[in-house]
Design a protein around this motif. Structure first.
Motif, mmCIF file in Angstrom:
data_model
loop_
_atom_site.group_PDB
_atom_site.id
_atom_site.type_symbol
_atom_site.label_atom_id
_atom_site.label_comp_id
_atom_site.label_asym_id
_atom_site.label_seq_id
_atom_site.Cartn_x
_atom_site.Cartn_y
_atom_site.Cartn_z
ATOM 1 N N VAL A 1 -57.108 -62.561 -29.370
ATOM 2 C CA VAL A 1 -55.806 -62.060 -29.823
ATOM 3 C C VAL A 1 -55.818 -60.542 -29.688
ATOM 4 O O VAL A 1 -56.460 -59.848 -30.480
ATOM 5 C CB VAL A 1 -55.517 -62.486 -31.274
ATOM 6 N N CYS A 2 -55.112 -60.028 -28.683
ATOM 7 C CA CYS A 2 -55.144 -58.591 -28.365
ATOM 8 C C CYS A 2 -53.790 -57.921 -28.558
ATOM 9 O O CYS A 2 -53.533 -56.861 -27.981
ATOM 10 C CB CYS A 2 -55.615 -58.392 -26.925
ATOM 11 N N VAL A 3 -52.897 -58.528 -29.332
ATOM 12 C CA VAL A 3 -51.565 -57.947 -29.541
ATOM 13 C C VAL A 3 -51.682 -56.677 -30.364
ATOM 14 O O VAL A 3 -52.629 -56.497 -31.131
ATOM 15 C CB VAL A 3 -50.622 -58.957 -30.230
ATOM 16 N N ASP A 4 -50.687 -55.777 -30.213
ATOM 17 C CA ASP A 4 -50.749 -54.483 -30.906
ATOM 18 C C ASP A 4 -49.921 -54.457 -32.186
ATOM 19 O O ASP A 4 -49.627 -53.389 -32.703
ATOM 20 C CB ASP A 4 -50.303 -53.357 -29.971
ATOM 21 N N ASN A 5 -49.556 -55.609 -32.674
ATOM 22 C CA ASN A 5 -48.793 -55.702 -33.919
ATOM 23 C C ASN A 5 -49.582 -56.573 -34.895
ATOM 24 O O ASN A 5 -49.846 -57.740 -34.613
ATOM 25 C CB ASN A 5 -47.413 -56.310 -33.645
ATOM 26 N N LYS A 6 -49.959 -55.981 -36.035
ATOM 27 C CA LYS A 6 -50.860 -56.729 -36.923
ATOM 28 C C LYS A 6 -50.172 -57.916 -37.578
ATOM 29 O O LYS A 6 -50.835 -58.923 -37.870
ATOM 30 C CB LYS A 6 -51.467 -55.799 -37.978
ATOM 31 N N GLU A 7 -48.849 -57.839 -37.798
ATOM 32 C CA GLU A 7 -48.157 -59.001 -38.357
ATOM 33 C C GLU A 7 -48.196 -60.169 -37.369
ATOM 34 O O GLU A 7 -48.428 -61.318 -37.765
ATOM 35 C CB GLU A 7 -46.711 -58.646 -38.707
ATOM 36 N N ASP A 8 -47.963 -59.856 -36.076
ATOM 37 C CA ASP A 8 -48.043 -60.908 -35.062
ATOM 38 C C ASP A 8 -49.461 -61.467 -34.975
ATOM 39 O O ASP A 8 -49.653 -62.678 -34.829
ATOM 40 C CB ASP A 8 -47.620 -60.365 -33.698
ATOM 41 N N ALA A 9 -50.454 -60.573 -35.045
ATOM 42 C CA ALA A 9 -51.847 -61.027 -34.970
ATOM 43 C C ALA A 9 -52.161 -61.965 -36.131
ATOM 44 O O ALA A 9 -52.784 -63.033 -35.955
ATOM 45 C CB ALA A 9 -52.793 -59.821 -34.978
ATOM 46 N N ASN A 10 -51.749 -61.597 -37.336
ATOM 47 C CA ASN A 10 -52.003 -62.448 -38.501
ATOM 48 C C ASN A 10 -51.306 -63.799 -38.367
ATOM 49 O O ASN A 10 -51.867 -64.833 -38.712
ATOM 50 C CB ASN A 10 -51.528 -61.752 -39.777
ATOM 51 N N ARG A 11 -50.094 -63.773 -37.847
ATOM 52 C CA ARG A 11 -49.349 -65.033 -37.690
ATOM 53 C C ARG A 11 -50.045 -65.952 -36.691
ATOM 54 O O ARG A 11 -50.165 -67.158 -36.908
ATOM 55 C CB ARG A 11 -47.913 -64.746 -37.256
ATOM 56 N N ILE A 12 -50.514 -65.388 -35.578
ATOM 57 C CA ILE A 12 -51.223 -66.196 -34.581
ATOM 58 C C ILE A 12 -52.471 -66.812 -35.193
ATOM 59 O O ILE A 12 -52.773 -67.998 -34.994
ATOM 60 C CB ILE A 12 -51.579 -65.334 -33.356
ATOM 61 N N VAL A 13 -53.209 -65.990 -35.948
ATOM 62 C CA VAL A 13 -54.437 -66.489 -36.584
ATOM 63 C C VAL A 13 -54.115 -67.624 -37.549
ATOM 64 O O VAL A 13 -54.807 -68.666 -37.576
ATOM 65 C CB VAL A 13 -55.168 -65.341 -37.306
#
Length: 616
Positions: free
Chosen positions: A477-489
């Motif tokens: 997960v290499c996205v630059d938005n931490k909310e998006d990263a948390n959602r993916i996780v």
């Protein structure tokens, strides 16, 4: 105090009170502060409290426009200005010529104006309000957008065009051509004087001002720097005005020549405070100058005329911007931004009256018409800003790509600067990789990397499954938005509990969030680059490569140990399970300093004293 001093004090107090009151009220109603200034100007003008002579106030207030153009020049660079030459002379010429032609034809055939009066009216109304337009763009931070840059280019061309337009009016007056034929030398002298004024500003800006500011900076006298900044602005403006050119254009040139100076930010800070206050006074002066009696005597014709002016200018600007491939919504914003008449109208109409081109009633009506457009423009801009999001349909999300051919052993989500490097490492080892990203432009530019990226939103479970998230060995997960990263996780952990998750972290607190969510590996996006940077700095200082690597490894281990301890105990122990969320994490040294902090100035000493008292 004498009577004049009392009047001056009262007028100054009235303007300050008006500025203080009008801005919060306008903001509360959802309007631009410009609207508040214009309406308050009417209230304190001759028809209201009559606190000062509008003509005197207008002369002083024009300094606000001058300083605004100086600051804009500081923000640009000569190379940037050259790159905008197509917009300045292309869009600027098209807008001015088409709008002036439309207004001149309407005045000649519709109102029965003479040919000269129609031309003067058309030219004056076709020029837009520089101060109003730039203020509206600046409030929304849209000056650097494509449509904002083009809007500024048109305004800049109009300021440049002021010079020939002012020279044109006497030629249109009765007997003007004969006067020119009798005295061509005067015309040539005027042109030479304008060129000389520009040359003086250019030479001074390149060779004299930087040494001057350097001497003043060494003296440490901040008030001298402020005085010098004002001297530069007013000097350049006054020189250009004396040469028969626009004072605002002179200030813009001075700012442009100082845009690459080391003192640019100091100049900007010194001038900006004066600029804001004087611009407020300028907008109030426009409201004060509105002749309410003329408006009341000709309400129907002025309302129709105002509507015609704003519609014609808006349509022309919209068509010019659309011809330059600007989006529909941005073209609409530009058309409303430039619909107001400009400050130039209050110069050209009286000049037309003095030269006998315009009659008194025509000049009065045109001045009232220009003032009404300047009041109406910001109101329509505010309304359009509110209306556009409702009228513009939400951009349909493109369907995700067909992932039939995706058979990678690693799924990389996000192909920004971080994901690109990760992907290059994997591809160099011949690892099969599936890459997804929801940025269409990023996908289009990925051809340079020799990889195929699929379009897809990694925060959607169906896209993850289609991309093979259930079968790959690792999900990066290499996205630059931490909310998006948390959602993916969270989605992956709920639907694919056995998937291995390697996640890019935004900062220390985000790392703790990810570890709490159960990722297999997380890395702060700046950690390893900072450690590598530190290692190279140590070797530059003469530390051996082995010792430098050992020191960096020790810092890495200490940092990791602290992160695990904080995760276990909580950054804010005793404050509750989730108390650390949203709280600022203060940086702490991993190695105890050998010497206490030593302040270098009184401000730092005060901060350190408070910090010691707080921690103690």
């Amino acid at each position: 105090m004498h009577g004049d001093e009392h009047a001056l004090f009262g007028a100054a107090l009235a303007f300050l009170c008006a500025a203080v009151i009008s801005v919060p009220v306008a903001k509360r109603l959802g309007f631009s502060p410009v609207v508040g200034y214009l309406l308050v100007g009417i209230a304190i003008g001759p028809v209201g409290f009559n606190v000062a002579n509008p003509g005197t106030v207008s002369t002083i207030a024009e300094l606000g426009v001058v300083m605004l153009l100086f600051l804009i020049g500081l923000e640009l660079k000569p190379s940037h200005l050259l790159s905008m030459s197509h917009y300045i002379f292309g869009l600027g010429t098209a807008q001015l010529a088409l709008t002036a032609l439309a207004f001149a034809l309407l005045a000649y055939f519709g109102l029965g104006f003479g040919a000269a009066a129609a031309v003067v009216s058309g030219l004056a109304l076709s020029v837009s309000g520089t101060a109003i337009a730039l203020q509206l763009l600046g409030e929304r931070g849209e000056l650097s957008t494509p449509y904002g840059q083009r809007t500024f280019s048109i305004l800049l061309f109009q300021d440049i065009a002021v010079v020939p337009l002012l020279a044109l009016v006497p030629l249109l007056a009765p007997g003007g051509e004969a006067e020119l034929a009798r005295d061509p030398k005067a015309t040539l002298m005027q042109a030479g004087l304008a060129v000389a004024a520009i040359a003086v500003i250019v030479v001074s800006g390149r060779y004299l001002l930087n040494p001057l500011f350097r001497v003043l900076a060494r003296s440490g006298a901040r008030e001298a720097m402020t005085a010098a900044a004002l001297m530069v602005v007013l000097g350049a403006a006054g020189l250009m005005e004396a040469a028969g050119m626009s004072a605002a254009l002179g200030a813009f040139l001075a700012g442009l020549l100082l845009s690459e100076s080391t003192f640019r930010h100091e100049l900007e800070a010194n001038v900006d405070a004066f600029r804001g206050l004087l611009l407020a006074v300028f907008f109030m002066s426009i409201g004060m100058s509105l002749n309410i009696q003329v408006v009341l005597d000709h309400v129907p014709s002025l309302l129709v005329g105002t509507l015609v002016v704003v519609v014609v200018k808006s349509v022309v600007v919209y068509l010019v911007f659309r011809a330059d491939n600007i989006a529909t919504t941005d073209s609409l914003r530009a058309s409303v931004t430039l619909m107001s008449a400009g400050e130039f109208a209050f110069v050209l109409f009286p000049l037309g009256l003095d030269t006998g081109i315009l009659k008194t009633q025509q000049a009065d009506l045109l001045i009232a018409l220009a003032a009404l457009t300047m009041i109406l423009g910001p109101l329509l801009f505010a309304g359009l800003t509110r209306l556009l999001p409702r009228l513009t349909p939400a951009r349909a999300e493109p369907p995700a790509d067909d992932f039939t051919d995706a058979d990678g052993s690693v799924l990389v989500i996000g192909f920004g600067r971080f994901g690109q490097i990760v992907s290059q490492c994997l591809l160099a080892q011949d690892v099969s990789v599936t890459i997804i990203d929801k940025d269409v432009e990023m996908i289009q530019s990925a051809g340079r990397f020799g990889v195929h990226i699929y379009y897809g939103d990694g925060t959607r479970l169906d896209v993850l499954r289609a991309a093979g998230a259930e079968t790959v060995e690792v999900i990066c997960v290499c996205v630059d938005n931490k909310e998006d990263a948390n959602r993916i996780v969270e989605i992956v952990r709920a639907a694919m509990p056995h998937a291995r998750l390697y996640v890019r972290s935004f900062d220390r607190v985000h790392s703790m969030e990810l570890l709490r969510l159960g990722v297999d590996y997380e890395l702060r996006e700046t950690l390893e680059s900072a450690l590598a940077f530190g290692e190279q700095t140590l070797t530059a200082l003469g530390v051996s490569a082995a010792v430098a690597a050992e020191q960096v490894a020790d810092v890495r281990q200490r940092d990791r140990a602290r992160l695990e301890r904080q995760l276990e105990e909580g950054i804010f122990a005793g404050a509750g399970e989730d108390a650390w969320r949203g709280r600022k994490v203060e940086p702490e040294p991993l190695t105890t300093p050998e010497k206490p902090a030593r302040p270098l100035n009184p401000e730092a000493q005060d901060i350190l004293r408070h910090e010691t008292e707080f921690s103690g």
